[in-house]
Design a protein around this motif. Sequence first.
Motif, PDB file in Angstrom:
ATOM      1  N   MET B   1      -3.373  -1.741 -13.239  1.00 16.76           N
ATOM      2  CA  MET B   1      -2.055  -1.609 -12.442  1.00 16.76           C
ATOM      3  C   MET B   1      -1.698  -3.131 -12.437  1.00 16.76           C
ATOM      4  N   ALA B   2      -2.431  -3.831 -11.143  1.00 19.51           N
ATOM      5  CA  ALA B   2      -2.143  -5.079 -10.674  1.00 19.51           C
ATOM      6  C   ALA B   2      -3.267  -5.616 -10.223  1.00 19.51           C
ATOM      7  N   THR B   8      -4.768  -4.419  -5.715  1.00 15.30           N
ATOM      8  CA  THR B   8      -3.925  -3.215  -5.616  1.00 15.30           C
ATOM      9  C   THR B   8      -3.857  -2.465  -4.471  1.00 15.30           C
ATOM     10  N   PHE B   9      -4.882  -2.318  -3.700  1.00 13.51           N
ATOM     11  CA  PHE B   9      -4.871  -1.810  -2.368  1.00 13.51           C
ATOM     12  C   PHE B   9      -4.214  -2.587  -1.439  1.00 13.51           C
ATOM     13  N   GLY B  10      -4.411  -3.756  -1.645  1.00 12.66           N
ATOM     14  CA  GLY B  10      -3.787  -4.759  -0.633  1.00 12.66           C
ATOM     15  C   GLY B  10      -2.020  -4.654  -0.805  1.00 12.66           C
ATOM     16  N   ILE B  11      -1.680  -4.735  -1.890  1.00 16.25           N
ATOM     17  CA  ILE B  11      -0.245  -4.513  -2.309  1.00 16.25           C
ATOM     18  C   ILE B  11       0.334  -3.009  -1.886  1.00 16.25           C
ATOM     19  N   ALA B  12      -0.742  -2.047  -2.073  1.00 14.92           N
ATOM     20  CA  ALA B  12      -0.197  -0.623  -1.836  1.00 14.92           C
ATOM     21  C   ALA B  12       0.039  -0.701  -0.222  1.00 14.92           C
ATOM     22  N   LYS B  13      -1.049  -1.270   0.605  1.00 17.27           N
ATOM     23  CA  LYS B  13      -0.874  -1.315   1.984  1.00 17.27           C
ATOM     24  C   LYS B  13       0.262  -2.219   2.510  1.00 17.27           C
ATOM     25  N   ASP B  14       0.562  -3.324   1.915  1.00 18.66           N
ATOM     26  CA  ASP B  14       1.849  -3.973   2.385  1.00 18.66           C
ATOM     27  C   ASP B  14       3.054  -3.439   2.135  1.00 18.66           C
ATOM     28  N   SER B  15       3.012  -2.697   0.871  1.00 16.94           N
ATOM     29  CA  SER B  15       4.216  -1.735   0.456  1.00 16.94           C
ATOM     30  C   SER B  15       4.672  -0.571   1.684  1.00 16.94           C
ATOM     31  N   LEU B  16       3.454  -0.013   1.925  1.00 16.71           N
ATOM     32  CA  LEU B  16       3.360   1.162   2.823  1.00 16.71           C
ATOM     33  C   LEU B  16       3.964   0.620   4.304  1.00 16.71           C
ATOM     34  N   ARG B  17       3.504  -0.621   4.714  1.00 17.98           N
ATOM     35  CA  ARG B  17       3.966  -1.221   5.920  1.00 17.98           C
ATOM     36  C   ARG B  17       5.428  -1.427   5.978  1.00 17.98           C
ATOM     37  N   GLU B  18       5.717  -1.884   4.797  1.00 20.22           N
ATOM     38  CA  GLU B  18       7.121  -2.393   4.689  1.00 20.22           C
ATOM     39  C   GLU B  18       8.111  -1.038   4.898  1.00 20.22           C
ATOM     40  N   ILE B  19       7.827  -0.254   4.005  1.00 25.02           N
ATOM     41  CA  ILE B  19       8.526   1.116   4.365  1.00 25.02           C
ATOM     42  C   ILE B  19       8.622   1.905   5.557  1.00 25.02           C
ATOM     43  N   LEU B  20       7.416   1.745   5.985  1.00 24.29           N
ATOM     44  CA  LEU B  20       7.307   2.423   7.496  1.00 24.29           C
ATOM     45  C   LEU B  20       8.041   1.485   8.588  1.00 24.29           C
ATOM     46  N   ALA B 320       5.743 -16.936  -3.950  1.00 28.27           N
ATOM     47  CA  ALA B 320       5.085 -18.220  -3.743  1.00 28.27           C
ATOM     48  C   ALA B 320       3.774 -18.368  -3.462  1.00 28.27           C
ATOM     49  N   TYR B 321       3.353 -17.314  -2.927  1.00 34.33           N
ATOM     50  CA  TYR B 321       1.821 -17.341  -2.494  1.00 34.33           C
ATOM     51  C   TYR B 321       0.980 -16.550  -3.531  1.00 34.33           C
ATOM     52  N   GLY B 322       1.633 -16.317  -4.836  1.00 40.74           N
ATOM     53  CA  GLY B 322       0.679 -15.715  -5.831  1.00 40.74           C
ATOM     54  C   GLY B 322       1.087 -14.516  -6.340  1.00 40.74           C
ATOM     55  N   ALA B 323       2.156 -13.714  -5.819  1.00 39.71           N
ATOM     56  CA  ALA B 323       2.336 -12.353  -6.412  1.00 39.71           C
ATOM     57  C   ALA B 323       3.269 -12.498  -7.702  1.00 39.71           C
ATOM     58  N   THR B 324       2.276 -11.756  -8.895  1.00 41.26           N
ATOM     59  CA  THR B 324       3.110 -12.063 -10.279  1.00 41.26           C
ATOM     60  C   THR B 324       4.298 -10.790 -10.216  1.00 41.26           C
ATOM     61  N   ASN B 325       5.060 -10.932 -11.131  1.00 39.76           N
ATOM     62  CA  ASN B 325       6.071  -9.959 -11.577  1.00 39.76           C
ATOM     63  C   ASN B 325       5.622  -8.713 -11.668  1.00 39.76           C
ATOM     64  N   ARG B 326       4.201  -8.401 -11.962  1.00 42.55           N
ATOM     65  CA  ARG B 326       3.867  -6.868 -11.966  1.00 42.55           C
ATOM     66  C   ARG B 326       3.628  -6.504 -10.502  1.00 42.55           C
ATOM     67  N   ASP B 327       2.885  -7.544  -9.834  1.00 38.39           N
ATOM     68  CA  ASP B 327       2.709  -7.144  -8.445  1.00 38.39           C
ATOM     69  C   ASP B 327       3.845  -6.485  -7.578  1.00 38.39           C
ATOM     70  N   ILE B 328       4.677  -7.443  -7.843  1.00 34.55           N
ATOM     71  CA  ILE B 328       6.181  -6.848  -6.940  1.00 34.55           C
ATOM     72  C   ILE B 328       6.725  -5.548  -7.618  1.00 34.55           C
ATOM     73  N   LEU B 329       6.654  -5.478  -9.091  1.00 31.10           N
ATOM     74  CA  LEU B 329       7.093  -4.244  -9.659  1.00 31.10           C
ATOM     75  C   LEU B 329       6.294  -2.852  -8.765  1.00 31.10           C
ATOM     76  N   PHE B 330       5.043  -3.232  -8.916  1.00 36.69           N
ATOM     77  CA  PHE B 330       4.256  -2.101  -8.557  1.00 36.69           C
ATOM     78  C   PHE B 330       4.566  -1.888  -7.009  1.00 36.69           C
ATOM     79  N   HIS B 331       4.615  -3.118  -6.070  1.00 35.42           N
ATOM     80  CA  HIS B 331       5.009  -2.905  -4.823  1.00 35.42           C
ATOM     81  C   HIS B 331       6.125  -1.921  -4.654  1.00 35.42           C
ATOM     82  N   TYR B 332       7.263  -2.321  -5.201  1.00 38.14           N
ATOM     83  CA  TYR B 332       8.429  -1.264  -5.025  1.00 38.14           C
ATOM     84  C   TYR B 332       8.377   0.124  -5.834  1.00 38.14           C
ATOM     85  N   THR B 333       7.676   0.115  -6.883  1.00 39.42           N
ATOM     86  CA  THR B 333       7.497   1.454  -7.272  1.00 39.42           C
ATOM     87  C   THR B 333       6.569   2.404  -6.373  1.00 39.42           C
TER      88      THR B 333
END
Lengths: 223, 405
Positions: B1-2, B8-20, B320-333
């Motif tokens: 995945m990422a 992956t877990f860190g991104i998922a958590k960040d994503s969850l925090r964002e929508i919540l 800027a802090y190192g997220a790749t395109n795939r990281d962001i794609l995964f974040h919002y998916t």
Amino acid sequence: MVKIVEMRGVKKVYRTKAGEVEVLRGIDFEVNQGDFIAIMGPSGEGKSTLMNILGCLDRPTDGSYLFEGVDVTSLSDRELSRLRNRKIGFVFQQFHLIPWATALENVLLPMIYREGVRKEHVERAKELLERLGLGHRLAFKPSELSGGQQQRVAIARALIGRPSLLLADEPTGNLDASSSKEVMRVFQELNDSGVTIVMTTHDPETASFASKVKVIRNGRFVE
Amino acid sequence: MAGSWSRTFGIAKDSLREILSSKVNLFFMSFGLIVGICAMVSIYSLGKGAEITVYRILENLNFGSNAFLILAGGGKFFGPAATRMDRFKMEDEEAIERFDFVVEVSPVQLGFLSVASPKNAVNTRVLGVLPVYSRINNWGVWEGRFINHEDVRLKRKVCVLGYDTAKNLLGDDPIGKRVRINGVLFEVVGVLEKKGVIGRFHLDERVLIPLSTARDRIFNRDWLNAAKVLLKSNVDFKRAERAIRNLLRKRHNLLRNEPDDFRIITPDQVMEFLTKATRTLTALLLSISLITLVVSGVIIMNIMYAIVEEKKKIIALRKAYGATNRDILFHYTFMTAVVAFLGGTIGSSIGNAIVAVVSSYTPIDGYYSVAFSVLCVLVAVIASVLFGTAPAKEAAKLPPAEILR
Ligand SMILES: Nc1ncnc2c1ncn2[C@@H]1O[C@H](COP(=O)(O)OP(=O)(O)OP(=O)(O)O)[C@@H](O)[C@H]1O
Ligand SMILES: [Mg+2]
């Protein structure tokens, strides 16, 4: 002396609907380890544009750029992400903290993209915040912090990954005089302990904390 | 995945925090799915439940493969009579019985009347029947005896009570006691075996009296409400049905283009009705789910676009802090998947709750399918992720230099 940045003839042209804007017209720039450089110049002269290129957030239209000896113009987006994550720390005029995350979580953000947050990262983040006088604000959200405190959280975030270069675009632009001084003292201390810093500013007082000041005019440094 | 799991877990958590962090977005993104999945689950389950109910009713009425039912009054199967009912006479029933392919016929007169004992009074179904009723419906007495030929011949005022009615009116020892049916005194000679509640039919509440007594002393009419016809086992069902239909049409003097003024309900018809109902339901279900998924998908897509637009700086910051395109794609998916999972789960829970409520207040059986609920949630997640792909891609290709604009 260890060279961190070595730019030769860097140009940047923005292509817009209204036509081409040549913002940087041949920048030669060197940053050595331990430098603390302030870049000054009138508004719209390309200070932020240069910071973008320095921070590998954007690519130069022309010219060469070596970062720690590596030609970054030949790196892929993925490799640039990795380089930013490991080598560069950013501080912005608008702080850009994540509003729903705590101070501690904000500081740890870069570590997510360095294969995940580990226990020693959390320890280091706490240490940094403590060193910046925010030991009692770990669980505060950005909206619960003053401007100066927010900028110090942003500085901790920039330092968590032990970068080779700290880039700050108008770090005091949104702060009052006393907070500005506070932040500059932090920069000075960091520089004293070996952190290499490049910052832009409009404010001569802020610039006076740097050990070297460079001025941009007409897309070039004036000597 | 990422990259690594902990990344992956860190991104998922960040994503969850964002929508919540934005309950409004969360609500509007999941609302369509909640409604849609709720509708899908409840319609599917209630349809299945209704089917089961009908089967159970048919089975319990001993609607064997060589029997069918004639109802007075024309019209559609399972609806109320659409023509006058008073044309189906006792003589019709006798004529049917004369066919050589017919074993026997059980005619019934039916009414909703008051039945009272000194102790209690109820309004319930009173049926005028012949002794054959017991055999043809496979329904014997639990106590006492059934109505016999003498009762019918002499128009005796005797009755056989349903199990519940007997308990209700006369308690433990009803045989030999008397009840008033529509004001007329009847002697209780028997109590029917317990059958329970079948759908909306409370079978154990009915009261049976001799058909002759019903005709001349209670209902004072000569037409029947229904008759159950038992055929010999080797006859051609279709031909038998046609012969009886022609006979009744002739006896009722119906013109060629006039509709039947009676209904013949055959097991075939019941099956046809069920398959048609199931097919209609499936079509309805399919169109609802399609509309729902498309509408919710479009809503989700638009809100995701708005989120990406609003969070441009934060997305650029992550890069800027190192997220790749795939990281962001995964974040919002991941974000759309979580929203869809939440919406789908809540929707199917509410749907199943509706089924529970409906089935407890109506004759429809409660039917719950974990597999169907899971399928709905899965489809919701897949559809939402598909619709969320475009905004997630837009987020992924946002230039990191955006942070300094
Ligand atoms: N993405 C872009 N597309 C087109 N033009 C741009 C873009 N970014 C910057 N510019 C133009 O480049 C010039 C330099 O902008 P830049 O932001 O680098 O100036 P600056 O020196 O940082 O100014 P300030 O002191 O106000 O922050 C401006 O004229 C601006 O309009
Ligand atoms: Mg600027």
